[in-house]
Enzyme design. Structure first.
Site, PDB file in Angstrom:
ATOM      1  CB  CYS A 145      32.439  34.309  33.331  1.00 30.65           C
ATOM      2  SG  CYS A 145      30.441  34.525  33.161  1.00 30.65           S
ATOM      3  CG  ASN A 203      35.155  30.146  32.515  1.00 32.51           C
ATOM      4  OD1 ASN A 203      34.706  28.532  31.814  1.00 32.51           O
ATOM      5  ND2 ASN A 203      33.838  31.171  32.345  1.00 32.51           N
ATOM      6  CB  CYS A 234      38.483  37.606  39.094  1.00 29.06           C
ATOM      7  SG  CYS A 234      37.636  38.873  37.718  1.00 29.06           S
ATOM      8  CD  GLU A 236      39.252  41.441  26.002  1.00 30.70           C
ATOM      9  OE1 GLU A 236      40.156  41.321  25.940  1.00 30.70           O
ATOM     10  OE2 GLU A 236      38.636  40.358  27.221  1.00 30.70           O
ATOM     11  N   GLY A 294      35.022  45.017  35.673  1.00 31.15           N
ATOM     12  CA  GLY A 294      34.898  46.653  36.611  1.00 31.15           C
ATOM     13  C   GLY A 294      33.879  45.885  37.459  1.00 31.15           C
ATOM     14  CD  GLU A 295      31.353  45.679  42.054  1.00 31.53           C
ATOM     15  OE1 GLU A 295      31.643  44.691  42.156  1.00 31.53           O
ATOM     16  OE2 GLU A 295      30.256  46.323  41.810  1.00 31.53           O
ATOM     17  CB  CYS A 350      38.808  44.994  38.703  1.00 36.58           C
ATOM     18  SG  CYS A 350      36.918  45.053  40.050  1.00 36.58           S
ATOM     19  CB  SER A 400      26.750  41.248  38.104  1.00 28.99           C
ATOM     20  OG  SER A 400      27.863  39.749  39.062  1.00 28.99           O
ATOM     21  CG  HIS A 405      31.987  33.591  43.191  1.00 25.98           C
ATOM     22  ND1 HIS A 405      31.000  33.234  42.838  1.00 25.98           N
ATOM     23  CD2 HIS A 405      31.969  35.022  43.542  1.00 25.98           C
ATOM     24  CE1 HIS A 405      31.068  33.843  41.758  1.00 25.98           C
ATOM     25  NE2 HIS A 405      31.873  35.230  41.920  1.00 25.98           N
ATOM     26  CB  CYS A 442      37.841  38.300  43.008  1.00 27.58           C
ATOM     27  SG  CYS A 442      36.114  39.390  43.503  1.00 27.58           S
ATOM     28  CB  CYS A 451      29.128  40.227  28.862  1.00 29.19           C
ATOM     29  SG  CYS A 451      30.630  39.951  30.693  1.00 29.19           S
TER      30      CYS A 451
HETATM   31  N1  SAH Z   1      32.567  42.431  39.085  1.00 28.67           N
HETATM   32  C1  SAH Z   1      31.569  42.396  39.402  1.00 28.67           C
HETATM   33  C2  SAH Z   1      30.904  41.966  37.523  1.00 28.67           C
HETATM   34  C3  SAH Z   1      31.590  41.244  36.968  1.00 28.67           C
HETATM   35  S1  SAH Z   1      32.248  39.328  37.171  1.00 28.67           S
HETATM   36  C4  SAH Z   1      30.997  41.102  40.141  1.00 28.67           C
HETATM   37  O1  SAH Z   1      32.118  40.168  40.647  1.00 28.67           O
HETATM   38  O2  SAH Z   1      30.515  40.448  40.268  1.00 28.67           O
HETATM   39  C5  SAH Z   1      30.990  38.533  36.691  1.00 28.67           C
HETATM   40  C6  SAH Z   1      30.862  37.184  37.473  1.00 28.67           C
HETATM   41  O3  SAH Z   1      32.233  36.197  37.101  1.00 28.67           O
HETATM   42  C7  SAH Z   1      31.124  37.384  38.592  1.00 28.67           C
HETATM   43  O4  SAH Z   1      30.068  36.278  39.071  1.00 28.67           O
HETATM   44  C8  SAH Z   1      32.816  36.777  38.667  1.00 28.67           C
HETATM   45  O5  SAH Z   1      32.691  36.843  40.081  1.00 28.67           O
HETATM   46  C9  SAH Z   1      32.499  35.586  37.400  1.00 28.67           C
HETATM   47  N2  SAH Z   1      34.135  35.248  37.449  1.00 28.67           N
HETATM   48  C10 SAH Z   1      35.135  35.766  37.403  1.00 28.67           C
HETATM   49  N3  SAH Z   1      36.215  34.970  36.994  1.00 28.67           N
HETATM   50  C11 SAH Z   1      35.305  34.006  36.865  1.00 28.67           C
HETATM   51  C12 SAH Z   1      36.394  33.100  36.536  1.00 28.67           C
HETATM   52  N4  SAH Z   1      37.460  32.719  36.049  1.00 28.67           N
HETATM   53  N5  SAH Z   1      35.462  32.003  36.119  1.00 28.67           N
HETATM   54  C13 SAH Z   1      34.307  31.855  36.348  1.00 28.67           C
HETATM   55  N6  SAH Z   1      33.270  33.406  36.390  1.00 28.67           N
HETATM   56  C14 SAH Z   1      34.026  33.875  37.238  1.00 28.67           C
HETATM   57 FE1  SF4 Z   2      36.264  41.142  42.155  1.00 31.09          FE
HETATM   58 FE2  SF4 Z   2      33.634  41.056  39.839  1.00 31.09          FE
HETATM   59 FE3  SF4 Z   2      36.490  43.057  40.044  1.00 31.09          FE
HETATM   60 FE4  SF4 Z   2      37.157  40.219  39.162  1.00 31.09          FE
HETATM   61  S1  SF4 Z   2      35.754  42.255  38.512  1.00 31.09           S
HETATM   62  S2  SF4 Z   2      38.419  41.234  40.967  1.00 31.09           S
HETATM   63  S3  SF4 Z   2      35.119  39.286  40.528  1.00 31.09           S
HETATM   64  S4  SF4 Z   2      34.720  42.759  41.241  1.00 31.09           S
END
Ligand code: SAH
Ligand code: SF4
Length: 403
Positions: free
Chosen positions: A378, A335, A153, A126, A204-205, A146, A236, A260, A150, A139
């Site tokens: 996010c 979120n 997420c 997406e 993704g990372e 991923c 990020s 975080h 986390c 974005c």
């Molecule tokens: N994987 C990378 C980039 C994508 S996530 C990373 O983790 O940085 C973009 C941002 O949204 C990250 O800071 C992530 O931790 C945050 N995020 C993930 N799930 C979320 C949620 N449910 N609510 C708010 N922010 C969230």
């Molecule tokens: Fe963690 Fe970013 Fe991967 Fe979500 S997309 S699992 S926040 S590393």
């Protein structure tokens, strides 16, 4: 058809990698995402004399990245014969848009289909466009799913994971500009661009797909093409420490860290990668990030989880940890997604936290959730494609190999 695996690192220093799905490239590959040298090699395959290749590659570059041409037929100053030859071997395809959702706040989300495993399973990502008064931010995703999990997420719950190619990453910017009619010829009252900023904050990372992300960003920044300034691009990461400095050196883009939590114990739980790269190492990498300065600050993203990481003690420790780093803090209201186990902090608590951090000298905007009604905010991105079991994966891979 050949199964395609991600490109290997081009320099000697080891980059960290994760195990990924195999995917099968299309028969006619897209030229999107290739470097100029790779484009010249493709032209060589078509028999273009060496002396002409540079000029021809430049011509293609212009059509693709300035004009947004979607077919070779659109490239009117390329000879008919050349266009036919290009058409027979290549495309200028971007990822296929399979769904478009428009939020009541103007945010748009596209579900994009990518070449899959060759045995009927497509891969999907997406991409989200967020219009604001002074900018339009795209974005962009770097992986299908991923590999990191986390705990807050949604993307991390997706089982199938593969790296996107550079073309599929640049392709997201191109899809957005196609759908928004944002190419150079578009007729708007002021001619302003709609996609002005790119954030690698989709699925993704990005630092686990280093080469493709680096190559894609360098194309997006190329002055003779899409030409976004490196200051308008933010990557990020959840903290793949060994790859942070190199991304800075090889692209110069802005850095955001998904922090975080300010204590290792909690961060291990929220961002399990922290067990491998604890806070002290992560913050060291930030201190050494090339080009970080007061005018190019590192963003620290901090998701506000009720009763988990949102106390004033956390805010105090945060300020202490960031001492000496040119930083800004971005508070993200959590979120929720179906099945998530956290709640978003109360608004008053977010304000108190933000005020403390602000009084300590840090800009600390609270990120307004956008596109919540279309699950575009996010951390909510998750494609239809599900993760597979190891056994399913091996079976599919074996089938793709013998195809
Ligand atoms: N994987 C990378 C980039 C994508 S996530 C990373 O983790 O940085 C973009 C941002 O949204 C990250 O800071 C992530 O931790 C945050 N995020 C993930 N799930 C979320 C949620 N449910 N609510 C708010 N922010 C969230
Ligand atoms: Fe963690 Fe970013 Fe991967 Fe979500 S997309 S699992 S926040 S590393």
């Amino acid at each position: 058809m050949n199964p395609t695996t991600p490109a290997l690192a081009r320099t000697d220093a080891p980059l960290e990698k994760t195990a990924l799905e195999v995917y099968v490239a299309p028969d006619r590959p897209s030229l999107i995402g290739l470097s100029r040298a790779e484009l010249m090699a493709c032209l060589g395959e078509l028999g273009v004399p060496e002396k002409q290749r540079k000029m021809r590659a430049q011509q293609l570059w212009h059509w693709m990245y300035v004009r947004g041409a979607q077919t070779f037929a659109d490239m009117t100053n390329v000879s008919k014969d050349m266009r036919t030859q290009l058409e027979a071997r290549f495309t200028v395809d971007r990822p296929e848009v399979v769904a478009e959702q428009i939020s009541n706040d103007g945010t748009r989300k596209w579900l994009l289909r990518l070449p899959g495993d060759g045995v009927g399973r497509a891969h999907e990502v997406e991409c989200v466009y967020i219009p604001e008064t002074d900018r339009g931010t795209l974005c962009v995703s770097s992986q299908v799913g991923c590999t990191l999990n986390c705990s807050f997420c949604h993307t991390g719950t997706q089982r199938l994971v593969r790296n996107l190619t550079a073309g599929e990453i640049v392709g997201q910017v191109m899809v957005a500009r196609d759908r928004l009619n944002d190419w150079v010829d578009r007729e708007t009252p002021n001619g302003n661009r709609l996609v002005t900023n790119v954030v690698m904050m989709g699925m993704g990372e990005p630092l686990y797909n280093f080469d493709a992300v680096r190559d894609a960003l360098n194309i997006v920044m190329d002055n003779e093409g899409i030409a976004l300034s490196r200051r308008r691009i933010t990557l990020s990461t959840s903290g793949v420490v060994p790859n942070i400095g190199r991304m800075g050196e090889e692209t110069g883009v802005m850095l955001a860290i998904s922090l975080h939590a300010v204590r290792d114990e909690l961060r291990n739980e929220l961002v399990p990668l922290n067990k491998k790269y604890p806070l002290a190492q992560l913050l060291d990498a930030c201190r050494n990030y090339p080009g970080a300065s007061n005018s190019r600050r590192i963003t620290f993203e901090y998701v506000m989880l009720k009763g988990v990481n949102d106390s004033l003690d956390d805010a105090k420790l945060l300020v202490k940890l960031l001492k000496g780093i040119p930083a800004k803090i971005n508070l993200i209201p959590f979120n929720p997604w179906p099945g998530s186990k956290y709640e978003c902090s109360d608004w008053e608590q977010i304000e108190k936290f933000s005020e403390y951090v602000f009084n300590a000298g840090y800009s600390s905007p609270v990120r307004t959730p956008r596109g919540r009604d279309i699950l575009a905010a996010c951390g909510q991105l998750k494609s239809e494609t599900e993760k597979l079991s190891v056994r399913e994966r091996d079976a599919l891979r074996a089938m793709a190999m013998t195809d």
